[in-house]
Motif scaffolding. Structure first.
Motif: not given
Ligand SMILES: Nc1nc2c(ncn2[C@@H]2O[C@H](COP(=O)(O)OP(=O)(O)OP(=O)(O)O)[C@@H](O)[C@H]2O)c(=O)[nH]1
Ligand SMILES: [Mg+2]
Length: 367
Positions: A324-338
């Protein structure tokens, strides 16, 4: 991953080692004989940002091992200086993945340069030549041995020996003309055929000009001049005042800021050197984040999701299902894995996915 700090006697190797490792190895005697080994954490501000989201019990940075080696003796007629290093030092040097070549560029009347003048270009060339000679001697010995073995062994062994010989001849011709192996553009198969020799002039190199504390302002011009005279593959040139970095390292952060203001510098050169050596090794970091730990993992650029899983634990590679992969910037902007999942920014990647720097991964695997 391991980087060997090399350089002529008194160039500042141990001072650089101490600043990198926040260590206190003994400096100052020309021709130090001890080998120092230290682990350096790679600064990564992404970890702190992720920690603010995940509130983990601990943060783990990627690390790189640095080895501070005494200068090899100079070669003389019939004798290769580098090969005279104690066996354990030479092994450490050969086993290293890259070189941090410290070159003296500082003037200091209290420590006159043994050659009578400070000349970074000359010193750089001198040690490079030593490494070239060591590689040349090894190549010649091996070619000599292959000559005798040509008719023995199975067809497969003979074929492997022939392939090796072709590469070694190419290397030999290059070295004789003064070309380091890193400049030969060996392809993967060629590099593999000679991997066992752990040649010194094949290793990527970061040339670190150790400039005087009063000469920082002039250091960009010096870097440019040395870079222009050093048109090599897998090579970078950087400048740093080891003396200043050492002093900065001993100060409290607010004192360090005042000191840097006085010197007219905005950042410590040290983090830059650590980051550059990381790049030089061809490393990128993938990240993992959870309530237990937020962590950066070094992998070779171009590694797959299975390689990344294996870096965490062999079991994860063996039982790999998906990442399960998410780019660091996306995770930071969106705030959580969920939230990342909801936004469609969380991807399921398979075994052959090429992991990118800053990918936050969660490996799913079967036991
Ligand atoms: N002025 C000045 N002196 C320095 C600087 N860096 C190192 N030195 C001095 O140069 C001397 C040699 O430094 P070391 O770090 O011991 O050098 P080295 O390359 O490890 O030396 P060996 O291990 O003996 O080959 C020491 O007295 C250092 O304090 C610098 O940036 N400026
Ligand atoms: Mg030393």
């Amino acid at each position: 991953m391991q980087i060997a700090i090399v350089g002529l006697a008194g160039s500042g190797k141990t001072t650089v080692f101490n600043t990198l490792t926040r260590g206190h190895a003994e400096t100052g005697g020309y021709g130090g004989v001890t080998l120092n080994v230290g682990v350096v954490k790679v600064p990564d501000e992404r970890l702190d940002r992720l920690a603010a989201i995940f509130k983990p019990k601990k943060i783990v940075q990627a690390d790189v091992t640095y080895v501070d080696l005494p200068a090899p003796p100079a070669s003389t007629e019939g004798r290769i200086g580098t090969e005279e290093l104690p066996a354990d030092h030479l092994a450490r040097l050969r086993d290293s993945d890259a070189l941090l070549h410290v070159v003296r560029a500082f003037e200091d009347p209290n420590h006159p340069h043994p050659a009578g003048s400070v000349d970074p270009g000359r010193d750089l060339e001198q040690l490079d030549l030593e490494f070239l000679l060591a590689d040349l001697a090894m190549t010649e010995r091996r070619l000599e041995r292959l000559k005798g073995s040509g008719k023995h062994g199975t067809p497969a062994e003979r074929e492997a020996a022939e392939r090796e010989e072709v590469v070694l001849r190419r290397i030999h011709t290059g070295l004789e003309a003064g070309t380091p192996i890193r400049d030969l553009g060996l392809d993967l198969d060629e590099a593999k055929a000679i991997r066992g020799f752990r040649f010194l002039s094949e290793k990527p190199v970061l040339v670190l000009l150790n400039v005087g504390e009063g000469e920082l302002a002039a250091s960009p011009a010096l870097v440019d001049a040395i870079t222009a005279a050093y048109p090599h593959q897998h090579a970078m040139v950087e400048a740093l005042s080891a003396r200043i970095e050492m002093e900065l390292g001993e100060l409290e952060p607010d004192e360090a800021t005042v000191f840097m203001d006085e010197l007219g510098i905005t950042e410590s050169g040290l983090d830059r050197v650590i980051a550059l050596s990381y790049r030089l090794l061809g490393l990128v970091s993938f990240l993992t984040a959870g309530p237990d730990e937020v962590r950066a993992w070094p992998i070779v650029d171009g590694s797959t999701a299975v390689d990344a899983a294996g870096a965490i634990h062999t079991d994860l590679a063996k039982g790999f299902i998906r990442a399960e992969t998410v780019a660091y910037e996306d995770l930071l902007t969106l705030g959580s894995m969920a939230e990342a999942r909801k936004a469609g920014r969380l991807r399921s990647e398979g075994k052959t996915y090429r992991v990118k720097d800053g990918d936050v991964l969660e490996i799913l695997f079967s036991r």
